[in-house]
Design a protein around this motif. Structure first.
Motif, PDB file in Angstrom:
ATOM      1  N   ASN A 116       2.425   2.359  19.677  1.00 26.94           N
ATOM      2  CA  ASN A 116       2.743   2.088  20.400  1.00 26.94           C
ATOM      3  C   ASN A 116       4.099   1.549  20.386  1.00 26.94           C
ATOM      4  O   ASN A 116       4.658   0.171  19.576  1.00 26.94           O
ATOM      5  CB  ASN A 116       1.980   0.477  21.150  1.00 26.94           C
ATOM      6  N   LEU A 117       5.212   2.031  20.007  1.00 26.06           N
ATOM      7  CA  LEU A 117       6.539   1.822  19.976  1.00 26.06           C
ATOM      8  C   LEU A 117       7.563   0.274  20.045  1.00 26.06           C
ATOM      9  O   LEU A 117       8.164  -0.417  19.412  1.00 26.06           O
ATOM     10  CB  LEU A 117       7.223   3.233  20.286  1.00 26.06           C
ATOM     11  N   PHE A 118       7.240   0.665  20.980  1.00 25.08           N
ATOM     12  CA  PHE A 118       7.543  -1.265  21.962  1.00 25.08           C
ATOM     13  C   PHE A 118       7.133  -1.845  21.668  1.00 25.08           C
ATOM     14  O   PHE A 118       8.183  -3.689  21.223  1.00 25.08           O
ATOM     15  CB  PHE A 118       7.309  -0.740  23.730  1.00 25.08           C
ATOM     16  N   GLU A 119       6.166  -2.311  20.998  1.00 27.16           N
ATOM     17  CA  GLU A 119       5.394  -3.086  20.815  1.00 27.16           C
ATOM     18  C   GLU A 119       5.383  -3.661  19.411  1.00 27.16           C
ATOM     19  O   GLU A 119       5.884  -4.598  18.647  1.00 27.16           O
ATOM     20  CB  GLU A 119       3.460  -3.212  21.221  1.00 27.16           C
ATOM     21  N   ILE A 120       5.074  -2.750  18.800  1.00 30.07           N
ATOM     22  CA  ILE A 120       6.199  -3.054  17.785  1.00 30.07           C
ATOM     23  C   ILE A 120       7.549  -3.278  17.021  1.00 30.07           C
ATOM     24  O   ILE A 120       7.792  -3.938  16.032  1.00 30.07           O
ATOM     25  CB  ILE A 120       5.763  -1.398  16.473  1.00 30.07           C
ATOM     26  N   ILE A 121       8.102  -2.592  17.741  1.00 28.07           N
ATOM     27  CA  ILE A 121       9.740  -3.320  18.156  1.00 28.07           C
ATOM     28  C   ILE A 121       9.574  -5.037  18.236  1.00 28.07           C
ATOM     29  O   ILE A 121      10.443  -5.621  17.374  1.00 28.07           O
ATOM     30  CB  ILE A 121      10.806  -2.440  18.877  1.00 28.07           C
ATOM     31  N   GLY A 145      25.399  -3.734   5.511  1.00 30.84           N
ATOM     32  CA  GLY A 145      24.303  -4.574   5.452  1.00 30.84           C
ATOM     33  C   GLY A 145      23.841  -4.369   6.502  1.00 30.84           C
ATOM     34  O   GLY A 145      21.875  -4.256   7.279  1.00 30.84           O
ATOM     35  N   ALA A 146      24.507  -4.567   7.633  1.00 37.60           N
ATOM     36  CA  ALA A 146      24.135  -4.214   9.316  1.00 37.60           C
ATOM     37  C   ALA A 146      23.316  -2.859   9.628  1.00 37.60           C
ATOM     38  O   ALA A 146      21.873  -2.633  10.106  1.00 37.60           O
ATOM     39  CB  ALA A 146      24.872  -4.145  10.440  1.00 37.60           C
ATOM     40  N   VAL A 147      24.333  -1.542   8.986  1.00 35.93           N
ATOM     41  CA  VAL A 147      23.060  -0.430   9.142  1.00 35.93           C
ATOM     42  C   VAL A 147      23.086  -0.412   7.995  1.00 35.93           C
ATOM     43  O   VAL A 147      21.243   0.374   8.675  1.00 35.93           O
ATOM     44  CB  VAL A 147      24.457   0.704   8.898  1.00 35.93           C
ATOM     45  N   GLU A 200      14.535   0.024   8.997  1.00 39.44           N
ATOM     46  CA  GLU A 200      13.513  -0.548  10.973  1.00 39.44           C
ATOM     47  C   GLU A 200      13.447   0.678  10.908  1.00 39.44           C
ATOM     48  O   GLU A 200      12.269   1.610  11.399  1.00 39.44           O
ATOM     49  CB  GLU A 200      14.400  -1.489  11.692  1.00 39.44           C
ATOM     50  N   ILE A 201      14.240   1.688  10.941  1.00 39.69           N
ATOM     51  CA  ILE A 201      13.756   3.234  11.031  1.00 39.69           C
ATOM     52  C   ILE A 201      13.013   3.810  10.604  1.00 39.69           C
ATOM     53  O   ILE A 201      11.563   3.662  10.140  1.00 39.69           O
ATOM     54  CB  ILE A 201      14.650   4.510  10.765  1.00 39.69           C
ATOM     55  N   PHE A 202      12.861   3.191   8.607  1.00 42.53           N
ATOM     56  CA  PHE A 202      11.042   3.371   7.802  1.00 42.53           C
ATOM     57  C   PHE A 202      10.147   2.562   8.161  1.00 42.53           C
ATOM     58  O   PHE A 202       9.292   2.732   7.921  1.00 42.53           O
ATOM     59  CB  PHE A 202      11.890   2.738   6.159  1.00 42.53           C
ATOM     60  N   THR A 203      10.708   1.429   9.209  1.00 41.75           N
ATOM     61  CA  THR A 203       9.428   0.993   9.026  1.00 41.75           C
ATOM     62  C   THR A 203       8.615   1.202   9.872  1.00 41.75           C
ATOM     63  O   THR A 203       7.458   1.657  10.851  1.00 41.75           O
ATOM     64  CB  THR A 203       9.736  -0.594   9.596  1.00 41.75           C
ATOM     65  N   LEU A 204       9.077   2.281  11.502  1.00 36.81           N
ATOM     66  CA  LEU A 204       8.523   3.296  12.480  1.00 36.81           C
ATOM     67  C   LEU A 204       7.913   4.204  12.124  1.00 36.81           C
ATOM     68  O   LEU A 204       6.875   4.629  12.504  1.00 36.81           O
ATOM     69  CB  LEU A 204       9.708   3.221  13.823  1.00 36.81           C
ATOM     70  N   GLY A 232       1.347  -1.341  -0.365  1.00 37.64           N
ATOM     71  CA  GLY A 232       0.164  -0.341   0.372  1.00 37.64           C
ATOM     72  C   GLY A 232       0.991   1.155   0.256  1.00 37.64           C
ATOM     73  O   GLY A 232       1.815   1.376  -1.076  1.00 37.64           O
ATOM     74  N   PHE A 233       0.246   2.258   0.391  1.00 40.05           N
ATOM     75  CA  PHE A 233       1.257   3.084   0.715  1.00 40.05           C
ATOM     76  C   PHE A 233       2.440   2.995   1.347  1.00 40.05           C
ATOM     77  O   PHE A 233       2.657   2.424   2.125  1.00 40.05           O
ATOM     78  CB  PHE A 233       1.042   4.523   1.485  1.00 40.05           C
ATOM     79  N   SER A 234       4.202   3.389   1.085  1.00 36.81           N
ATOM     80  CA  SER A 234       5.142   3.459   0.837  1.00 36.81           C
ATOM     81  C   SER A 234       6.222   4.249   0.721  1.00 36.81           C
ATOM     82  O   SER A 234       5.988   4.867  -0.113  1.00 36.81           O
ATOM     83  CB  SER A 234       5.066   2.064   0.858  1.00 36.81           C
ATOM     84  N   LEU A 235       6.507   4.044   2.181  1.00 38.79           N
ATOM     85  CA  LEU A 235       8.509   4.827   1.489  1.00 38.79           C
ATOM     86  C   LEU A 235       9.519   3.768   0.974  1.00 38.79           C
ATOM     87  O   LEU A 235      11.205   4.180   0.442  1.00 38.79           O
ATOM     88  CB  LEU A 235       8.832   5.318   2.557  1.00 38.79           C
TER      89      LEU A 235
END
Length: 182
Positions: free
Chosen positions: A140-145, A117-119, A125-129, A83-86
């Motif tokens: 909920n930040l902690f739940e999503i992490i 690759g790790a970076v 994951e920053i984009f995911t958040l 769907g909508f995505s970066l």
């Protein structure tokens, strides 16, 4: 010579660029379909394309990484998996950075690729958040992490090694004596 193309890797024969491009387009098509399937690693769908784009940028340079990152991002959007995505922005950015920064900070070898690759995975994951923050009314930040980010990161990381050796194998298969070795 009229059959050479100037790239981040120096002068490359035009037929090699065509072969690399054809192979990468086929890989992107197949991996885009796989990425939208129900394949799970660590209970998360691995970002196989990001691993491939990271390897292409690292081995072939920033130009290849950015172009194939854009193509990959658009293919994922067209398949409708997110769907909508970066994702297109992320793929272009990561492909470019993996090629542009490697000679500035580390020597181009397998260990350097794993570090980059790790970076890149952390950037993903920053984009995911950010994505969850934009589309979710109850963020909920902690739940999503815990439920998304950690699994996604390790699932992506598992794909890095096969992506690196696949792209390196393609490069070595068709490289000419005038190509710079990574």
């Amino acid at each position: 010579n009229g059959n050479d193309v100037i790239s981040g890797r120096g002068r490359v024969k035009l037929w090699r660029v065509a072969v690399y491009s054809a192979i990468f387009l086929i890989l992107i098509f197949v991996l885009s379909i796989l990425q939208t399937s129900d394949i799970k690693i660590f209970s998360a769908t691995p970002d196989i394309l990001l691993a491939l784009i990271c390897a292409i940028g690292f081995i072939f340079g920033a130009g290849y990484g950015a172009v194939f990152g854009l193509i990959s991002g658009i293919s994922v959007l067209l398949l409708g998996s997110t769907g909508f995505s970066l994702i297109p922005i992320l793929y272009v950015l990561c492909g470019y950075l993996c090629g542009a920064l490697i000679n500035k900070f580390l020597s181009p070898n397998f260990l350097s690729f794993i570090i980059f690759g790790a970076v890149v995975g952390l950037l993903r994951e920053i984009f995911t958040l950010i994505h969850f923050g934009l589309v979710s009314s109850q963020f909920n930040l902690f739940e999503i992490i815990e439920n998304v980010v950690i699994g996604e990161y390790f699932a992506y990381f598992v794909c890095l090694i096969p992506a690196y050796f696949t792209v390196l194998g393609i490069y070595l298969l068709f490289k000419g004596k005038d190509d710079k070795s990574r």
